[in-house]
Design an enzyme around this catalytic site. Structure first.
Site, PDB file in Angstrom:
ATOM      1  N   SER A  86      28.202 -35.366 -67.140  1.00 35.41           N
ATOM      2  CA  SER A  86      27.676 -36.009 -68.345  1.00 35.41           C
ATOM      3  C   SER A  86      28.731 -36.678 -69.217  1.00 35.41           C
ATOM      4  CB  SER A  86      27.241 -34.753 -69.380  1.00 35.41           C
ATOM      5  OG  SER A  86      28.334 -33.896 -69.254  1.00 35.41           O
ATOM      6  N   THR A 209      28.303 -33.428 -72.828  1.00 37.25           N
ATOM      7  CA  THR A 209      29.282 -34.179 -73.421  1.00 37.25           C
ATOM      8  C   THR A 209      30.448 -33.460 -73.489  1.00 37.25           C
ATOM      9  OG1 THR A 209      27.418 -35.397 -74.934  1.00 37.25           O
ATOM     10  CG2 THR A 209      29.812 -35.068 -75.764  1.00 37.25           C
ATOM     11  N   THR A 227      30.980 -39.043 -73.882  1.00 38.22           N
ATOM     12  CA  THR A 227      29.825 -38.620 -72.806  1.00 38.22           C
ATOM     13  C   THR A 227      29.421 -40.070 -72.335  1.00 38.22           C
ATOM     14  OG1 THR A 227      27.788 -37.638 -73.328  1.00 38.22           O
ATOM     15  CG2 THR A 227      28.446 -39.493 -74.876  1.00 38.22           C
ATOM     16  N   ARG A 237      20.601 -47.235 -75.483  1.00 39.01           N
ATOM     17  CA  ARG A 237      20.614 -46.256 -76.264  1.00 39.01           C
ATOM     18  C   ARG A 237      21.808 -45.662 -76.645  1.00 39.01           C
ATOM     19  NH1 ARG A 237      22.372 -40.562 -76.349  1.00 39.01           N
ATOM     20  NH2 ARG A 237      20.744 -39.318 -77.435  1.00 39.01           N
ATOM     21  N   THR A 260      27.532 -31.543 -79.436  1.00 43.26           N
ATOM     22  CA  THR A 260      26.952 -31.963 -78.187  1.00 43.26           C
ATOM     23  C   THR A 260      25.438 -31.666 -78.369  1.00 43.26           C
ATOM     24  OG1 THR A 260      27.539 -29.806 -77.244  1.00 43.26           O
ATOM     25  CG2 THR A 260      29.076 -31.416 -76.722  1.00 43.26           C
ATOM     26  N   GLY A 261      24.804 -32.075 -77.411  1.00 39.97           N
ATOM     27  CA  GLY A 261      23.279 -31.918 -77.535  1.00 39.97           C
ATOM     28  C   GLY A 261      22.521 -32.951 -77.933  1.00 39.97           C
TER      29      GLY A 261
HETATM   30  N1  ASP Z   1      24.761 -35.816 -77.662  1.00 42.75           N
HETATM   31  C1  ASP Z   1      25.110 -36.604 -76.634  1.00 42.75           C
HETATM   32  C2  ASP Z   1      23.824 -37.640 -76.818  1.00 42.75           C
HETATM   33  O1  ASP Z   1      22.857 -37.461 -77.623  1.00 42.75           O
HETATM   34  C3  ASP Z   1      24.337 -35.968 -75.389  1.00 42.75           C
HETATM   35  C4  ASP Z   1      25.040 -34.684 -75.105  1.00 42.75           C
HETATM   36  O2  ASP Z   1      25.831 -34.111 -75.795  1.00 42.75           O
HETATM   37  O3  ASP Z   1      24.540 -34.113 -73.983  1.00 42.75           O
HETATM   38  O4  ASP Z   1      24.061 -38.702 -76.225  1.00 42.75           O
END
Ligand code: ASP
Length: 360
Positions: A86, A209, A227, A237, A260-261
Site C-alpha cells: 500500500s 498507508t 501511500t 484519484r 490511514t483508511g
Molecule cells: N487514506 C488512503 C487513501 O485514501 C488509503 C489508505 O490509508 O489506505 O488514499
C-alpha cells in the site's frame, strides 16, 4: 446515533503480545493514559505497519536529526518494501494498472508543508514531498508535474508495479470486478459496488498507508503520510494522504495528527486539522481521534452505512501531543498503532468507535 466506545486507554505490549492480547493486557488497555506520568519526547508513533519506521526514526532523533528528516527516513522502509502493498514500490495500482503515489510532509518548527499526488514511477514519495517543501514556493504538486519535479531533483525512475501487485490487479480486472469506484446517477439503482449494503460491519477494501509522527526532546514536531492510495482507484484519484489538514497536520505548539483508511471520508471532514484543534482545546490525543471519527460517522451518506447505520468502511487516526501524550482511534475495533517511546518499539491497541462483528 449511539457510538460504542471502549478501550479508552492504551495497551502497551510487545509486538508479539499485541497480535493476540491476553485478558490481562486488555484490562490494562482500559486504564486511562495519565498525562502527567508521561515523559516528553523523543517519541515516534505510526500506523501499525510502522514498527520498523518508528525504530529507524527514533535512532535518527537520538542522533540529533530534525524530526522531519527522521520520519521521512523511517517511512522509506515501507516505501522500499515490495511486501507493503500500500506504499511506494509494490503498492497497489489504479484501475489501469499504474501505481500512483500520494504523500505529504509537515515540519512543526517552520510550519511548512509539502506534498505530491498521483506521482508515478518514483518510489520515495515522502522524500519528493519534502523536496517540494524545501525547494519550491508551493505546497502540492501533482501528476506529470510531480514526476518532472522529482526527475529534476534526480530521483530515480522505475516501474513500481511488482509482479504480485500486477497479478492481483489482473485478477481484479479479469473478474470484471463489482467493486470499482464508478457510480451511476442517483436516479438509477446501483447494481454493483455498495449494492451489498446493508450488511453489518465494514466492507473489506484494500486500504493501507503509513503515517508517522515524531516529537523531539526539545518539543519539536513533524509528520509524514505516504501511500499508493486506494487499490484499483480511478486514474488520477487523490486521497487524503497528500492533503494538509486531512491526511496530515502539525502545529508545533499543540500536536500532530495523521490518518490511514478511507480517504474520501477524511477529505470531507478535514480530520487531522480537527484533531489538532481538539487537542488545542484540551482533548487528549485519543479522545480527539474518537471525536473526529464520530464527526465522520454523523456525516456519512446512507450509501456507505451498514444495516445498523454505521460507516461501512475503515478509517484510523493517530495523534501526538506536544507534551508527549499520544493516541489513536479506528472506526472499527481491532486496530493497533506503532509507538517508540525511547525505550522500545511496540504495537499499542487503538481505541475504536464500533466493535467489529465477531470481534471479542
Ligand atoms: N487514506 C488512503 C487513501 O485514501 C488509503 C489508505 O490509508 O489506505 O488514499
Amino acid at each position: 446515533m449511539s457510538h460504542e466506545m471502549s478501550r479508552r486507554g492504551f495497551l502497551g505490549a510487545t509486538v508479539a503480545a499485541a497480535a493476540a492480547p491476553s485478558a490481562d493486557l486488555m484490562r490494562l488497555a482500559n486504564a486511562a493514559q495519565p498525562a502527567a506520568a508521561l515523559a516528553k519526547g523523543p517519541i515516534v508513533i505510526a500506523s501499525a505497519n510502522g514498527v520498523a519506521a518508528v525504530t529507524r526514526a527514533m535512532e535518527l532523533l537520538r542522533g540529533g536529526s530534525d524530526p522531519l528528516d527522521a520520519v521521512v527516513e523511517g517511512v522509506r522502509i515501507n516505501e522500499d518494501d515490495p511486501k507493503d502493498g500500500s506504499v511506494g514500490f509494490g503498492g497497489g495500482p489504479n484501475e489501469d494498472g499504474e501505481v500512483e503515489l500520494d504523500a505529504s510532509v509537515m515540519h512543526g518548527p517552520t510550519h511548512k508543508a509539502g506534498a505530491v499526488a498521483a506521482l508515478r514511477r518514483v518510489r520515495h514519495a515522502a522524500s519528493v514531498a519534502q523536496r517540494v517543501m524545501q525547494r519550491t514556493d508551493h505546497v502540492l504538486i501533482v501528476g506529470e508535474g510531480a514526476l518532472r519535479f522529482a526527475r529534476a531533483h534526480g530521483f530515480p525512475e522505475e516501474n513500481l508495479l511488482t509482479e504480485s501487485a500486477r497479478e492481483a490487479w489482473l485478477r481484479w480486472k479479469e473478474t470484471h470486478s463489482d467493486d470499482d469506484d464508478w457510480l451511476p446517477p442517483a436516479s438509477q439503482p446501483a447494481t454493483r459496488q455498495h449494492s451489498r449494503l446493508p450488511r453489518e460491519g465494514p466492507i473489506e477494501r484494500d486500504y493501507g498507508t503509513i503515517n508517522c509522527l515524531a516529537l523531539t526532546a526539545a518539543g519539536d514536531l513533524a509528520g509524514t503520510t505516504t501511500t499508493s492510495g486506494l487499490a484499483n482507484k480511478i486514474a488520477g484519484r487523490v486521497g487524503d494522504s497528500p492533503i494538509i489538514g486531512a491526511g496530515l497536520y502539525v502545529d508545533n505548539g499543540v500536536g500532530a495528527a495523521g490518518s490511514t483508511g478511507r480517504g474520501e471520508a477524511n477529505l470531507q471532514n478535514c480530520s487531522s486539522f480537527l484533531i489538532v484543534e481538539l487537542m488545542r482545546n484540551g482533548k487528549s490525543p485519543q479522545d480527539a481521534c474518537l471525536e473526529a471519527l464520530k464527526r465522520i460517522a454523523d456525516h456519512t451518506e446512507p450509501r456507505l452505512r451498514d444495516r445498523n447505520g454505521r460507516p461501512a468502511f475503515g478509517l484510523a487516526f493517530y495523534a501526538l501531543a506536544r507534551d508527549g501524550r499520544h493516541g489513536s482511534a479506528t472506526m472499527w475495533s481491532g486496530g493497533n498503532y506503532a509507538v517508540h517511546d525511547g525505550t522500545d518499539a511496540k504495537l499499542v491497541a487503538s481505541a475504536y468507535l464500533y466493535k467489529q462483528p465477531g470481534n471479542s
